[in-house]
Design a protein around this motif. Structure first.
Motif, mmCIF file in Angstrom:
data_model
loop_
_atom_site.group_PDB
_atom_site.id
_atom_site.type_symbol
_atom_site.label_atom_id
_atom_site.label_comp_id
_atom_site.label_asym_id
_atom_site.label_seq_id
_atom_site.Cartn_x
_atom_site.Cartn_y
_atom_site.Cartn_z
ATOM 1 N N ILE A 1 -22.706 -1.680 -2.843
ATOM 2 C CA ILE A 1 -23.962 -2.334 -3.253
ATOM 3 C C ILE A 1 -24.783 -2.600 -2.000
ATOM 4 O O ILE A 1 -24.242 -3.078 -0.993
ATOM 5 C CB ILE A 1 -23.704 -3.703 -3.932
ATOM 6 C CG1 ILE A 1 -22.624 -3.603 -4.991
ATOM 7 C CG2 ILE A 1 -24.978 -4.263 -4.528
ATOM 8 C CD1 ILE A 1 -22.130 -4.974 -5.474
ATOM 9 N N GLU A 2 -26.080 -2.306 -2.058
ATOM 10 C CA GLU A 2 -26.974 -2.638 -0.943
ATOM 11 C C GLU A 2 -27.740 -3.896 -1.293
ATOM 12 O O GLU A 2 -28.415 -3.953 -2.326
ATOM 13 C CB GLU A 2 -27.971 -1.499 -0.708
ATOM 14 C CG GLU A 2 -27.328 -0.300 -0.072
ATOM 15 C CD GLU A 2 -28.288 0.867 0.060
ATOM 16 O OE1 GLU A 2 -29.449 0.765 -0.391
ATOM 17 O OE2 GLU A 2 -27.848 1.878 0.618
ATOM 18 N N LEU A 3 -27.633 -4.905 -0.437
ATOM 19 C CA LEU A 3 -28.329 -6.169 -0.691
ATOM 20 C C LEU A 3 -29.206 -6.550 0.493
ATOM 21 O O LEU A 3 -29.052 -6.006 1.591
ATOM 22 C CB LEU A 3 -27.311 -7.290 -0.940
ATOM 23 C CG LEU A 3 -26.456 -7.184 -2.208
ATOM 24 C CD1 LEU A 3 -25.428 -8.297 -2.233
ATOM 25 C CD2 LEU A 3 -27.333 -7.259 -3.466
ATOM 26 N N GLY A 4 -30.102 -7.502 0.269
ATOM 27 C CA GLY A 4 -30.966 -8.019 1.338
ATOM 28 C C GLY A 4 -30.381 -9.282 1.941
ATOM 29 O O GLY A 4 -29.253 -9.270 2.457
ATOM 30 N N ASN A 5 -31.110 -10.380 1.819
ATOM 31 C CA ASN A 5 -30.746 -11.648 2.465
ATOM 32 C C ASN A 5 -29.565 -12.330 1.762
ATOM 33 O O ASN A 5 -29.718 -12.902 0.693
ATOM 34 C CB ASN A 5 -31.991 -12.545 2.448
ATOM 35 C CG ASN A 5 -31.753 -13.877 3.092
ATOM 36 O OD1 ASN A 5 -30.697 -14.122 3.668
ATOM 37 N ND2 ASN A 5 -32.748 -14.747 2.990
ATOM 38 N N LEU A 6 -28.400 -12.295 2.413
ATOM 39 C CA LEU A 6 -27.191 -12.868 1.803
ATOM 40 C C LEU A 6 -27.155 -14.393 1.901
ATOM 41 O O LEU A 6 -26.382 -15.054 1.225
ATOM 42 C CB LEU A 6 -25.945 -12.311 2.492
ATOM 43 C CG LEU A 6 -25.714 -10.805 2.413
ATOM 44 C CD1 LEU A 6 -24.554 -10.403 3.319
ATOM 45 C CD2 LEU A 6 -25.431 -10.378 0.978
ATOM 46 N N ASN A 7 -27.993 -14.945 2.785
ATOM 47 C CA ASN A 7 -27.951 -16.393 3.033
ATOM 48 C C ASN A 7 -28.839 -17.198 2.092
ATOM 49 O O ASN A 7 -28.776 -18.427 2.078
ATOM 50 C CB ASN A 7 -28.385 -16.694 4.477
ATOM 51 C CG ASN A 7 -27.416 -16.056 5.452
ATOM 52 O OD1 ASN A 7 -26.207 -16.069 5.222
ATOM 53 N ND2 ASN A 7 -27.946 -15.462 6.509
ATOM 54 N N SER A 8 -29.674 -16.484 1.333
ATOM 55 C CA SER A 8 -30.594 -17.141 0.424
ATOM 56 C C SER A 8 -29.808 -17.963 -0.612
ATOM 57 O O SER A 8 -28.806 -17.501 -1.157
ATOM 58 C CB SER A 8 -31.399 -16.038 -0.251
ATOM 59 O OG SER A 8 -32.293 -16.593 -1.123
ATOM 60 N N LYS A 9 -30.288 -19.190 -0.885
ATOM 61 C CA LYS A 9 -29.567 -20.069 -1.814
ATOM 62 C C LYS A 9 -30.401 -20.331 -3.056
ATOM 63 O O LYS A 9 -31.602 -20.591 -2.964
ATOM 64 C CB LYS A 9 -29.252 -21.396 -1.134
ATOM 65 C CG LYS A 9 -28.220 -21.261 -0.042
ATOM 66 C CD LYS A 9 -27.868 -22.643 0.491
ATOM 67 C CE LYS A 9 -26.828 -22.534 1.582
ATOM 68 N NZ LYS A 9 -27.167 -23.354 2.730
ATOM 69 N N ARG A 10 -29.735 -20.281 -4.218
ATOM 70 C CA ARG A 10 -30.411 -20.514 -5.481
ATOM 71 C C ARG A 10 -29.591 -21.458 -6.359
ATOM 72 O O ARG A 10 -28.376 -21.566 -6.210
ATOM 73 C CB ARG A 10 -30.594 -19.190 -6.251
ATOM 74 C CG ARG A 10 -31.612 -18.236 -5.640
ATOM 75 C CD ARG A 10 -33.018 -18.759 -5.794
ATOM 76 N NE ARG A 10 -34.039 -17.851 -5.273
ATOM 77 C CZ ARG A 10 -34.436 -17.795 -4.005
ATOM 78 N NH1 ARG A 10 -33.874 -18.572 -3.103
ATOM 79 N NH2 ARG A 10 -35.394 -16.983 -3.619
ATOM 80 N N ASP A 11 -30.289 -22.089 -7.310
ATOM 81 C CA ASP A 11 -29.659 -22.951 -8.307
ATOM 82 C C ASP A 11 -29.644 -22.120 -9.596
ATOM 83 O O ASP A 11 -30.611 -22.124 -10.356
ATOM 84 C CB ASP A 11 -30.522 -24.216 -8.434
ATOM 85 C CG ASP A 11 -29.935 -25.259 -9.372
ATOM 86 O OD1 ASP A 11 -29.171 -24.867 -10.278
ATOM 87 O OD2 ASP A 11 -30.269 -26.441 -9.223
#
Ligand code: F7E
Length: 305
Positions: free
Chosen positions: A180-190
């Protein structure tokens, strides 16, 4: 009734999944075309209108900013105008978004937190929010904003990160995809379960007074944690190597690369962290989510296609 934008291909698979295809009557219309909305409101003669329609993919909003503003922003005004002309007694729900908080001004975010949107999508949603408040105050229309944090389910579109991860790991397991290719892994969501959030939408329109409510699980996870929680359903256990664009998520046992970072998925300006405070909805609507974050990940892993 459902409002349906004309396309040359069929896209009603979600109604099939929910086994309600026969129960929903479709009316052709488009948020870009006021006359079609007026006809749809006349024909369906509704008590309540739920405006969930939008150009809803944040990343595309930089590629098609004007279209996004037309539909996600001005589309709300067209819908409100249709209601005002045809029958101002109709109750209106606007799908406002946690993306309006963007560069967050306080943690957690609640109804009184100032907005600082970070994308043409977020900016358009801020217009939709305020025009809903304005039509409530100007014309006494029963109009509510639900400020919903990310809400997911197996029905999520494949470009959104939760579905991209759960479907991606399932496909890797079946040998249909390499990684899987992903972007920003550090982004946090609820992240919460969409079904629970729809119940909150309905509750808002059953109150005495029209008001705005934040709907969230009040719990935050990073994209990286989402991957770590989804992988075990397919027998993988992820450890991370490298940093930034060179970071890899690798299965401990088999040493197979499951995740690669690709900077093409980075956004021109990111919403780094979102955490909701849905105290008002829980107190005033009596709303309580039934599905936990863990159950949501499991549902998406087990029931995804
Ligand atoms: O991104 C990061 C990405 O596209 C979530 C919409 O329903 O919720 C949704 O907006 C995060 C972002 O959702 C990938 O950068 C990393 O930080 O799943 P998403 P969103 O942008 O939060 C709100 C409430 C709405 O209103 C919207 O309509 O994940 N991320 N790697 C990635 N995101 C995507 N899509 N793809 C990646 O490869």
């Amino acid at each position: 009734y459902g409002l349906r934008r004309r396309t040359s291909t069929k896209n009603l698979w979600r109604l099939d999944y929910l086994k309600i295809r026969d129960k929903v009557k479709m009316i052709e219309g488009d948020l870009g075309d006021l006359s079609s909305l007026e006809r749809a409101v006349e024909k369906s003669n509704p008590d309540e209108v739920y405006n969930l329609a939008a150009q809803s993919y944040v990343a595309t909003s930089w590629k098609q900013p004007i279209y996004t503003a037309e539909i996600t922003g001005l589309g709300v005004l067209r819908m409100l105008e249709a209601i005002r002309h045809v029958n101002p007694k109709i109750k209106f729900y606007q799908a406002s978004s946690s993306e309006m908080f963007g560069k967050v001004q306080e943690i957690p975010q609640k109804e009184t937190t100032p907005f600082h949107p970070r994308s043409p999508y977020g900016v358009s949603k801020v217009f939709g929010y305020w025009i809903t408040v304005n039509y409530r105050e100007s014309f006494d229309i029963f109009a509510c904003n639900g400020i919903l944090f990310n809400h997911e389910s197996p029905l999520r579109g494949t470009e959104f990160v939760t579905k991209k991860i759960t479907q991606g790991v399932a496909r890797i397991k079946k040998g249909l995809q390499d990684h899987i290719e992903l972007g920003n892994l550090n982004s946090k969501r609820d992240w919460g379960f969409a079904g629970d959030y729809v119940e909150a939408m309905w509750l808002m329109l059953q109150q005495e007074e029209a008001e705005d409510y934040v709907i969230a699980l009040n719990e935050q996870h990073s994209v990286r944690e989402f991957v770590e929680m989804a992988a075990p359903y397919f027998g993988y256990d992820i450890e991370w190597f490298g940093e930034g664009e060179d970071e890899l998520g690798i299965d401990k046992k088999t040493k197979k690369t499951i995740v690669r970072v690709d900077s093409k998925y980075y956004r021109p300006s990111e919403v780094d962290t979102l955490l909701g405070d849905s105290t008002k909805a829980r107190k005033e609507l009596g709303w309580k989510p039934k599905i936990s974050f863990k159950d949501l990940v499991e549902d998406m892993c087990k029931n995804g296609k």
